[in-house]
Design a protein around this motif. Structure first.
Motif, PDB file in Angstrom:
ATOM      1  N   GLU A   1      -2.793   6.651   7.452  1.00 38.42           N
ATOM      2  CA  GLU A   1      -3.435   7.283   6.302  1.00 38.42           C
ATOM      3  C   GLU A   1      -3.970   8.687   6.546  1.00 38.42           C
TER       4      GLU A   1
ATOM      5  N   ASN B   1      -2.666  11.407   6.948  1.00 33.65           N
ATOM      6  CA  ASN B   1      -1.968  12.500   6.262  1.00 33.65           C
ATOM      7  C   ASN B   1      -1.497  12.111   4.860  1.00 33.65           C
ATOM      8  N   LEU B   2      -2.066  11.045   4.291  1.00 34.84           N
ATOM      9  CA  LEU B   2      -1.711  10.635   2.936  1.00 34.84           C
ATOM     10  C   LEU B   2      -2.673  11.243   1.926  1.00 34.84           C
ATOM     11  N   SER B   3      -2.205  11.379   0.712  1.00 35.86           N
ATOM     12  CA  SER B   3      -3.108  11.791  -0.357  1.00 35.86           C
ATOM     13  C   SER B   3      -4.088  10.649  -0.623  1.00 35.86           C
ATOM     14  N   LEU B   4      -5.183  10.942  -1.277  1.00 38.18           N
ATOM     15  CA  LEU B   4      -6.179   9.916  -1.584  1.00 38.18           C
ATOM     16  C   LEU B   4      -5.563   8.795  -2.408  1.00 38.18           C
ATOM     17  N   GLU B   5      -4.803   9.153  -3.408  1.00 39.82           N
ATOM     18  CA  GLU B   5      -4.181   8.148  -4.278  1.00 39.82           C
ATOM     19  C   GLU B   5      -3.230   7.244  -3.489  1.00 39.82           C
ATOM     20  N   THR B   6      -2.433   7.820  -2.632  1.00 44.54           N
ATOM     21  CA  THR B   6      -1.486   7.053  -1.821  1.00 44.54           C
ATOM     22  C   THR B   6      -2.219   6.183  -0.808  1.00 44.54           C
TER      23      THR B   6
END
Length: 89
Positions: free
Chosen positions: A46, A48-53
């Motif tokens: 997580e 490097n994931l967007s918040l939504e993802t």
């Protein structure tokens, strides 16, 4: 054994450091191994994931964890106000 309140940042004096580390390791080993592994996986994925993802990934991880026998043991222990005994499944 010391009950760890969920704060994994502790300062321990040198004379008791090894005992504290061993107690902490034992606490982790007695815990829900699948959930611990899933938490570690999520932390690695997580960053490097967007918040939504990331929120969606967490929801999927939680759904997987809720399918385990250890989750059911934890739920029964919580409802019965007892300490769960995890078996790693």
């Amino acid at each position: 054994m010391r009950a760890w309140p969920g704060d994994f940042q502790s300062v321990v004096a040198q004379p008791g450091m090894l005992a504290e580390a061993l107690d902490f390791a034992a606490t982790l080993a007695e815990g829900p191994t699948f959930a611990h592994a899933m938490t570690k996986r999520m932390l690695h994925q997580e960053w490097n994931l967007s918040l939504e993802t990331a929120i969606e990934a967490e929801a999927q991880a939680q759904a997987l964890c809720m399918q385990t026998e250890d989750f059911r043991r934890a739920y029964r222990a919580f409802a019965g106000k007892t300490k769960p005994v995890f078996e790693g499944n």
